[in-house]
Write a protein that holds these residues in place. Sequence first.
Motif, PDB file in Angstrom:
ATOM      1  N   ASN A  27       0.787  -1.239   0.000  1.00  0.00           N
ATOM      2  CA  ASN A  27       0.000   0.000   0.000  1.00  0.00           C
ATOM      3  C   ASN A  27       0.811   1.276   0.000  1.00  0.00           C
ATOM      4  OD1 ASN A  27      -2.229  -1.701   0.143  1.00  0.00           O
ATOM      5  ND2 ASN A  27      -2.307  -1.618   2.376  1.00  0.00           N
ATOM      6  N   CYS A  28       2.104   1.182   0.292  1.00  0.00           N
ATOM      7  CA  CYS A  28       2.974   2.363   0.301  1.00  0.00           C
ATOM      8  C   CYS A  28       4.129   2.115  -0.662  1.00  0.00           C
ATOM      9  CB  CYS A  28       3.488   2.640   1.711  1.00  0.00           C
ATOM     10  SG  CYS A  28       2.176   2.998   2.899  1.00  0.00           S
TER      11      CYS A  28
ATOM     12  N   ALA B 213      -3.775   2.934   4.394  1.00  0.00           N
ATOM     13  CA  ALA B 213      -3.233   3.553   3.177  1.00  0.00           C
ATOM     14  C   ALA B 213      -3.795   2.933   1.907  1.00  0.00           C
ATOM     15  CB  ALA B 213      -1.711   3.444   3.174  1.00  0.00           C
TER      16      ALA B 213
ATOM     17  N   GLU C 149      -6.241   8.597   2.040  1.00  0.00           N
ATOM     18  CA  GLU C 149      -5.151   9.490   2.470  1.00  0.00           C
ATOM     19  C   GLU C 149      -3.784   8.806   2.515  1.00  0.00           C
ATOM     20  OE1 GLU C 149      -6.530  11.133   6.190  1.00  0.00           O
ATOM     21  OE2 GLU C 149      -7.624  12.706   5.154  1.00  0.00           O
ATOM     22  N   LYS C 150      -3.383   8.315   1.388  1.00  0.00           N
ATOM     23  CA  LYS C 150      -2.117   7.575   1.320  1.00  0.00           C
ATOM     24  C   LYS C 150      -0.922   8.367   1.855  1.00  0.00           C
ATOM     25  CE  LYS C 150      -1.745   4.739  -2.109  1.00  0.00           C
ATOM     26  NZ  LYS C 150      -1.689   3.381  -1.522  1.00  0.00           N
TER      27      LYS C 150
ATOM     28  N   ASN D 155      -1.242   8.394   5.755  1.00  0.00           N
ATOM     29  CA  ASN D 155      -1.193   7.055   6.337  1.00  0.00           C
ATOM     30  C   ASN D 155       0.153   6.378   6.137  1.00  0.00           C
ATOM     31  OD1 ASN D 155      -3.782   6.731   7.574  1.00  0.00           O
ATOM     32  ND2 ASN D 155      -4.672   6.704   5.536  1.00  0.00           N
ATOM     33  N   CYS D 156       0.759   6.553   4.975  1.00  0.00           N
ATOM     34  CA  CYS D 156       2.072   5.945   4.754  1.00  0.00           C
ATOM     35  C   CYS D 156       3.136   6.582   5.639  1.00  0.00           C
ATOM     36  CB  CYS D 156       2.455   6.029   3.272  1.00  0.00           C
ATOM     37  SG  CYS D 156       1.538   4.868   2.235  1.00  0.00           S
TER      38      CYS D 156
END
Length: 201
Positions: free
Chosen positions: A55-56, A99, A103-104, A107-108
Motif C-alpha cells: 500500500n505504500c 493507506a 489518504e495515502k 497514512n504511509c
Amino acid sequence: MRRLFRPLVAIAVVTPLAASCASILGIEKADLETASTSDAGGSLCDEYCSKALANCSGQFELYPTRDFCLAVCAALPEGKRTDTSGNTVGCRLHFAESAAVVEKPVNCSAAGPGGNGVCGDNCESWCTLESQICPSIYASTADCLAACNTFPVLGSYNDTLPTQTGNSFECRLYHVTAAAGIDPVLHCPHTDINNTKTPCK
C-alpha cells in the motif's frame, strides 16, 4: 487461501514451544493461551511488511524489499494488533492498512519507521531504532534525542533517492533503516551527528 494458511503455520510453531515452556515453568494452561494469542511475535511484522509494501509504494515507498522491512520491524516495539497510536508495530500496521483506501500520504507517513508523530514521535522512534541497530553511535538516549532535535524535518518520509542525502531527519531515518536492512558498518556512521563525511550533511 493465503490468509487462512498463515495463522495455521503460526499455531503449529507456537503451540509446541508454549507447551515446553509450560512444562518447565509450571505455567497454567489459561495463562499460556493468553500469552500465545497476545504475543504476536513475528506475525505482526509479517502482516505489517505485507501491507506496507503493498500500500505504500512509488513516491510513498517505505522499504525497498520485504527482508529490509522485516529487519527494521524487528527493532521496533511490537505493541498490539489494535494499536492506533504509539511507537509500535501494531500502530504502523493499522496505518499501512488504511493507506490502501484513504489518504495515502498521511497514512504511509504514519506507517513508516519514524511514525511521523502518530505511531510515535519521530525522534523517539529514531532513537529506538538507533539503540537497537546502531548502538555504538550515541552514548545514551538523551544524547540521541539531543542530536535528533537538531535535524531539520521535511515532513514526510519515503526511502527514495532524494531522502538518502541532505541535512534532514528523514535522511538519518533512511540510513538507520538501511543499517538494519543492508549494512550497519556502512550506514550507521551516516546517522552520527558528528560525522562530517555523512551524506546527511
